[in-house]
Scaffold this active site. Structure first.
Site, PDB file in Angstrom:
ATOM      1  N   LYS A  31     115.281  68.302   5.741  1.00  0.00           N
ATOM      2  CA  LYS A  31     115.034  69.742   5.608  1.00  0.00           C
ATOM      3  C   LYS A  31     114.113  70.214   6.744  1.00  0.00           C
ATOM      4  O   LYS A  31     114.335  71.267   7.347  1.00  0.00           O
ATOM      5  CB  LYS A  31     114.433  70.055   4.227  1.00  0.00           C
ATOM      6  N   GLN A  75     110.195  69.419  -4.026  1.00  0.00           N
ATOM      7  CA  GLN A  75     111.268  68.420  -4.101  1.00  0.00           C
ATOM      8  C   GLN A  75     111.246  67.723  -5.470  1.00  0.00           C
ATOM      9  O   GLN A  75     110.200  67.248  -5.909  1.00  0.00           O
ATOM     10  CB  GLN A  75     111.099  67.396  -2.963  1.00  0.00           C
ATOM     11  N   ASP A  98     115.184  77.515  -3.844  1.00  0.00           N
ATOM     12  CA  ASP A  98     116.083  76.615  -4.578  1.00  0.00           C
ATOM     13  C   ASP A  98     116.889  77.367  -5.646  1.00  0.00           C
ATOM     14  O   ASP A  98     117.864  76.830  -6.182  1.00  0.00           O
ATOM     15  CB  ASP A  98     115.264  75.537  -5.304  1.00  0.00           C
TER      16      ASP A  98
HETATM   17  N1  GUN Z   1     116.343  67.153  -5.678  1.00  0.00           N
HETATM   18  C1  GUN Z   1     117.667  66.970  -5.569  1.00  0.00           C
HETATM   19  N2  GUN Z   1     118.268  68.097  -5.119  1.00  0.00           N
HETATM   20  C2  GUN Z   1     117.289  69.001  -4.944  1.00  0.00           C
HETATM   21  C3  GUN Z   1     117.289  70.348  -4.483  1.00  0.00           C
HETATM   22  O1  GUN Z   1     118.308  70.961  -4.165  1.00  0.00           O
HETATM   23  N3  GUN Z   1     116.066  70.935  -4.424  1.00  0.00           N
HETATM   24  C4  GUN Z   1     114.928  70.307  -4.794  1.00  0.00           C
HETATM   25  N4  GUN Z   1     113.784  70.991  -4.735  1.00  0.00           N
HETATM   26  N5  GUN Z   1     114.897  69.077  -5.233  1.00  0.00           N
HETATM   27  C5  GUN Z   1     116.078  68.425  -5.301  1.00  0.00           C
END
Ligand code: GUN
Length: 258
Positions: A31, A75, A98
């Protein structure tokens, strides 16, 4: 991005990671690299595994108020002693890139939203860019998580698909999958969906990311057998993953304009 910056919009994303989960570390690194590649400012908050709920909520509150931060992402999964739902609820809905906050989830259900959750949005983008119209088609989503399965079903419904959601209690998974014109697998069970469960000519999208004991990374679909039946299929890795990150970038730019 240059044009945005000329008009005074300089998107900033805060990424919070708690603990040492190896998969989460890779996701967060990817990211950050994507932000660098397109010119989004990113701030990483890597907290130790023993961080308390109060400390984490205090950080979210600080970031909610920080004017040069437009998107906040925590995350998941968090270490077990932390309450994920409370953290999601604490993120300002306007910075919730998200789209996990209940306000944003509700807006998606109604169809009037600012953000879409990154993975389902990435899947829809893949479908659209491949020239596939889901209107009237049998769409089967395997998995009912809040992050992927449930919003995925809603987005397919918005595009007029006929949607079935399957899960661990589904009586006959094979029968349901064999009806699918569009099959989205998001259950987290390595290679659960095999070629004999796929209709000839179906579109198969594999959201799974499973690490096997021998360290191999596989999806929820058994790629080798499935590709013999599918008209189009996404690989793991390299299929949906990069789309998820692209949608995060899109949401962050959007957040900066809200
Ligand atoms: N863990 C797995 N997929 C995601 C996601 O799309 N966003 C976040 N914040 N954590 C995750």
């Amino acid at each position: 991005m240059e044009k945005l910056k000329e008009s005074g919009i300089n998107p900033g994303l805060a990424v919070i990671i708690v603990g040492e989960d190896p998969a989460s570390k890779i996701y967060v690194r990817n990211k950050k690299l994507a932000c660098e590649a397109i010119g989004i400012r990113s701030e990483e908050y890597a907290l130790p595994a023993e961080t308390t709920q109060e400390e984490l909520l205090a950080l979210v509150e600080t970031l909610n108020k920080k004017e040069d931060i437009h998107g906040i992402l925590c995350q998941l999964p968090l270490p077990k002693h932390l309450d994920e739902e409370a953290v999601i609820n604490a993120i300002s809905p306007k910075k919730d890139v998200d789209a996990f906050h209940p306000v944003n989830v509700g807006k998606i259900m109604i169809g009037n939203f600012d953000f879409l959750p990154c993975t389902p949005a990435g899947v829809m983008e893949l479908i659209k860019e491949s020239g596939i119209d889901v209107k009237g088609k049998e769409c089967v989503v395997v998995g009912r998580s809040n992050i992927v399965g449930k919003p995925m079903a809603m987005l397919l419904l918005h595009q007029h698909g006929t949607v079935t959601i399957c899960h661990s209690k589904t009586r006959d998974l094979k029968e349901a999958c064999l009806r699918a014109d569009v099959l989205v697998a998001a259950v987290g069970v390595p290679e659960l969906i095999t070629g004999d469960m796929i209709k000839e000519g179906a579109v198969v999208i594999d959201v799974g990311m499973n690490r096997l004991p021998d360290k191999r990374l596989v999806g929820d679909v058994h790629f080798e057998s499935a590709k013999e039946r599918a008209a189009a299929i996404t690989p793991v890795p390299g299929g949906v993953g990069p789309m998820t990150i692209a949608m995060l970038m899109k949401n962050t730019v959007k957040a900066a304009t809200l």
